[in-house]
Motif scaffolding. Structure first.
Motif: not given
Length: 331
Positions: A263-268, A309-322
């Motif tokens: 399982v992939s666990l992500a905090a976002a 077997g994949g993965g999850v990650t987070a990327i920060n983005t500004a609202p204008c780039d939503r």
């Protein structure tokens, strides 16, 4: 064993996922939001998963295109706005290569130096502007080795090895330390946890978990480390525990609704999300969110495809780039 280089290929658009009924996790404010990216995965039937993106403002997952090569069991982490997939496995051989995904252009790059040895079941995390690749399996042996990537020098170097060999481990960053959580030593799942101090280049033992776990989900959320699901000696798990660094102990919290290993666990965006995994019968697309105050998990929609077997990650983005990236050709 073999080492394969990636080849760029056309990223094909897929159909859009329907909107979920759950309200968006984040209001349309001036604050940054975090987009979640689910990368790769390969099933036994050679069905290959690509790249999906979750936008909390719309509360939906969209398939963006394919991964640069069939790959599972690699480590996935973000650094300086790019997503790195470290090592992995195509069902036959392990990889040492490290493809880099650029969310802004929805394209894959082949400009990252390879790790020193081909391996799978690694864990990867960013700390202090570096990527750390921890543990894994080279096709013969379970590994304790650790490599650090310097993006300015485009170079991996060995740092201190862990005290235990670990594959399928969890890796979390808390208060400037790396925590290697559980995994397998090649014979059985582990309870043990150890912590890496980058200033001293040294691993030290920590309080062990209450349950042995391999192929678990692991993430830091609100100052604590969560270990969810995985597999013990007998079966897939839905149990959850968290580590309090002040008390230096693990405590049980409410189990997930579904059993999930890999399982992939992500905090976002203020949520702790358990994404996908294997329930002992099938690979699932369901997502669960943990409510700390209520100490309970609730359904939080679905990914559009499975990512075994994949993965999850987070990327920060500004609202204008939503808006999620447009589909382009890999370079």
């Amino acid at each position: 064993m073999g080492i394969y280089e990636e080849r760029g290929e056309l990223v094909k658009p897929k159909r859009k996922l329907f909107s979920q009924r759950t309200p968006p996790a984040t209001s349309k404010s001036e604050h940054q939001v975090e987009l979640l990216y689910a990368i790769g995965g390969l099933s036994h039937g050679s069905n290959v998963s690509g790249v999906e993106c979750y936008n909390p403002l719309d509360h939906e997952w969209k398939v963006l295109g394919s991964i640069s090569r069939h790959r599972s069991s690699g480590g996935v982490a973000s650094l300086n706005g790019s997503i790195y997939v470290v090592g992995g496995y195509d069902g036959v051989v392990c990889f040492s290569s490290v493809p880099r995904y650029e969310p802004e252009t929805n394209s894959w790059k082949r400009d990252v130096a390879p790790i020193s040895e081909a391996k799978r079941d690694v864990a990867v995390a960013e700390l202090g502007g570096y990527l750390y690749c921890v543990g894994g399996y080279d096709g013969l042996l379970c590994l304790s080795t650790v490599e650090r990537y310097d993006p300015e020098l485009n170079r991996w170097c060995r740092v201190a090895s862990m005290n235990r060999r670990r594959r399928g481990l969890g890796l979390a960053v808390l208060d400037g330390y790396l925590y290697a959580v559980g995994g397998s030593d090649g014979c059985s799942p582990l309870y043990s946890v150890e912590r890496y101090n980058p200033a001293e280049d040294r691993w030290t033992p920590c309080s062990p978990m209450r349950t042995c776990r391999e192929y678990l989900g692991c993430a830091t959320f609100q100052g604590k480390i969560y270990a969810v699901g995985g597999r013990d000696d007998l079966t897939e798990l839905r149990s959850v525990e968290r580590f309090d660094p002040v008390a230096n102990e693990w405590s049980a919290v409410m189990p997930m609704k579904s059993k999930r290993s890999k399982v992939s666990l992500a905090a976002a965006n203020g949520y702790l999300l358990a994404i996908g995994g294997y329930d002992g019968t099938v690979h699932v697309t369901t997502v669960e969110a943990f409510d700390v105050e209520m100490n309970k998990w609730r359904r939080f929609g679905n990914t559009q495809t499975c990512h075994p077997g994949g993965g999850v990650t987070a990327i920060n983005t500004a609202p204008c780039d939503r808006e999620t990236p447009q589909v382009v050709r890999s370079r």
